[in-house]
Design an enzyme around this catalytic site. Structure first.
Site, PDB file in Angstrom:
ATOM      1  CG  ASP A   1      -2.107   0.939   1.016  1.00  0.00           C
ATOM      2  OD1 ASP A   1      -2.367   1.296  -0.124  1.00  0.00           O
ATOM      3  OD2 ASP A   1      -2.727   1.309   2.014  1.00  0.00           O
TER       4      ASP A   1
ATOM      5  CB  CYS B   1     -18.039  -0.892  -6.923  1.00  0.00           C
ATOM      6  SG  CYS B   1     -16.527  -0.461  -6.065  1.00  0.00           S
TER       7      CYS B   1
END
Ligand code: B12
Ligand code: SF4
Ligand code: SF4
Length: 362
Positions: free
Chosen positions: A138, A248
């Site tokens: 990340d 989503c």
């Protein structure tokens, strides 16, 4: 750009790397050739040029490094990129009086620490064998999803998420860039077909097209990364999301394993499940609006929520309460609109008061 390998890939070392990664608890591991990313680097450049990175200037500043693992700031003699996936989602919904909606990835412990601890072990072992290596999860300038596709551990869905067939998209990604010459895997092509469920479901219309997100409209960005007021026209679409957004992914048919309770669970050596839902999240949203620094720190310590800070979470809480439209929250919102110590929160609370009034009249 294809580069010729300098040595024959080490088949035995490749098998050892994969076995060790699985032993460390990763559900998937794959390997890609370390080389400048094309066309993925260009997709990142367009994203930045079009301003879709919103206020995440660090993405723009490091775009060139992100597109090339052999960049001077990464591992200049890198030959391979090892990519791992760690599933995180659980089926239990958060419990409590009227709990806030927190994205699944943030329900448990801060994943950076969980993934980093495991990747470091892999990195240290490779270094011990004389291979310069660098882990990333990340926060370092690595295009993790693009590498995961190249390493064959999944495909990028139209919702931009990396989907591992059989597990779904609720996985964290990590990489180790290394000078070891390993046997590479085949990239995985998209399996979305004609489906557009995620594009149609996004509450704030954040997709400009398949695989293309405008972070300026994404609830995940707005609730976690964005400082200051949130544009009025996006507030209603934020619904009840206090931190992050899963819409989503929730509509995606590839996440069937989660719905069926078949997600692999990670258990640490000390028997702790790091991604089990944290009981501290079972609090009423109104508490998030009124907390002081000390209470906020006690709530969010070692969780991803600490990243956003008290003010952004209080701002989000005000918008959630406005969207809930329950009159019982009017006093707490009026008080926040009058006297919260931060102007952004006062503004969001004033908006929520108006929302409650408007809904009461209609
Ligand atoms: C910045 C960032 C964000 C931003 C912007 C996300 C975005 N889509 O642009 C915000 C804050 C919005 C965000 C949200 C989320 N994030 Co985020 N984020 C990142 C971070 C730090 C960088 C991503 C980045 O470079 N974005 C720029 C865009 C251009 O790149 P990209 O999304 O990686 O996409 C590349 C490929 O997908 C590729 N691509 C592949 N195939 C195709 C096909 C076509 C046609 C095109 C055009 C492109 C394309 O194009 C891109 C560039 O090469 C990564 C960690 C990392 N270092 O990679 C985590 C990361 C992507 N995030 C992660 C997570 C979990 C999330 C959320 C699910 C959290 C949540 N529930 O709220 C959401 C998902 C939102 C979404 N639908 O993408 C995980 C994703 C895991 C997965 N399975 O995909 C990552 C990998 C962190 C990790 N180490 O696990 N995130
Ligand atoms: S995370 Fe939520 S707001 Fe962002 S693109 Fe997905 S559905 Fe839309
Ligand atoms: S919802 Fe459909 S289009 Fe979207 S990522 Fe999943 S399969 Fe692909």
């Amino acid at each position: 750009m294809d580069r010729e390998p300098t040595e024959t890939p080490d088949v035995v070392l490749t098998a050892q790397v994969k076995a060790r990664a699985l032993d460390l608890g990763f559900a998937k591991v794959g390997i890609a050739r370390a080389e400048p990313l094309a066309p993925e680097g260009d997709w990142l450049r367009s994203y930045v040029e079009e301003g879709r990175h919103a206020s995440m200037q660090w993405l723009a500043d490091t775009a060139e490094v992100r597109a090339d693992p052999t960049h001077a700031r990464m591992v200049p003699r890198a030959r391979s990129v090892i990519v791992v996936a760690l599933p995180y989602a659980r089926t239990e919904p958060p419990s409590g009086p009227s709990p806030a909606r927190i994205a699944r990835y943030a329900q448990g412990r801060d994943y950076h620490n969980v993934v980093r601890r495991r990747l470091r072990k892999l990195e240290k072992w490779l270094r011990g064998l004389g291979h310069d290596s660098r882990w990333s999860v990340d926060a370092r300038p690595v295009l993790e999803r693009a590498w995961a596709v190249r390493a064959g551990i999944g495909f990028v869905g139209k919702n931009c998420c990396l989907i591992v067939p059989g597990i779904g998209s609720h996985v964290f990604l990590g990489t180790v860039i290394t000078t070891a010459e390993l046997v590479v895997d085949e990239p995985m092509p998209s399996r979305c077909g004609r489906c557009t469920l995620c594009l149609d479901a996004c509450p704030t219309r954040a997709f400009v097209g398949p695989n293309e997100l405008d972070a300026r409209r994404c609830i995940s960005y707005l609730t976690i990364e964005h400082d200051g007021p949130i544009a009025s026209e996006l507030r209603e679409g934020m619904g009840e999301w206090l931190f992050g957004c899963d819409v989503c992914q929730d509509v995606c048919p590839f996440n069937g394993a989660l719905a069926a309770g078949r997600m692999p669970r990670l258990v640490d050596d000390d028997d702790v499940e790091p991604f089990a839902p944290d009981p501290r999240h079972a609090r009423a949203v109104s508490e998030a609006l009124t907390m002081d620094d000390e209470a906020f720190a006690a709530w969010t310590a070692s969780t991803p929520l600490s990243r956003s800070g008290r003010v952004r979470i209080a701002r989000n809480a005000a918008i959630v309460l406005g969207n809930r439209g329950e009159r019982r929250h009017l006093p707490v919102l009026q008080e926040a609109a009058r006297s919260h110590d931060d102007e952004t929160v006062r503004d969001a609370a004033a908006w929520a008061v108006e929302e409650l009034r408007r809904r009461g009249e209609s």
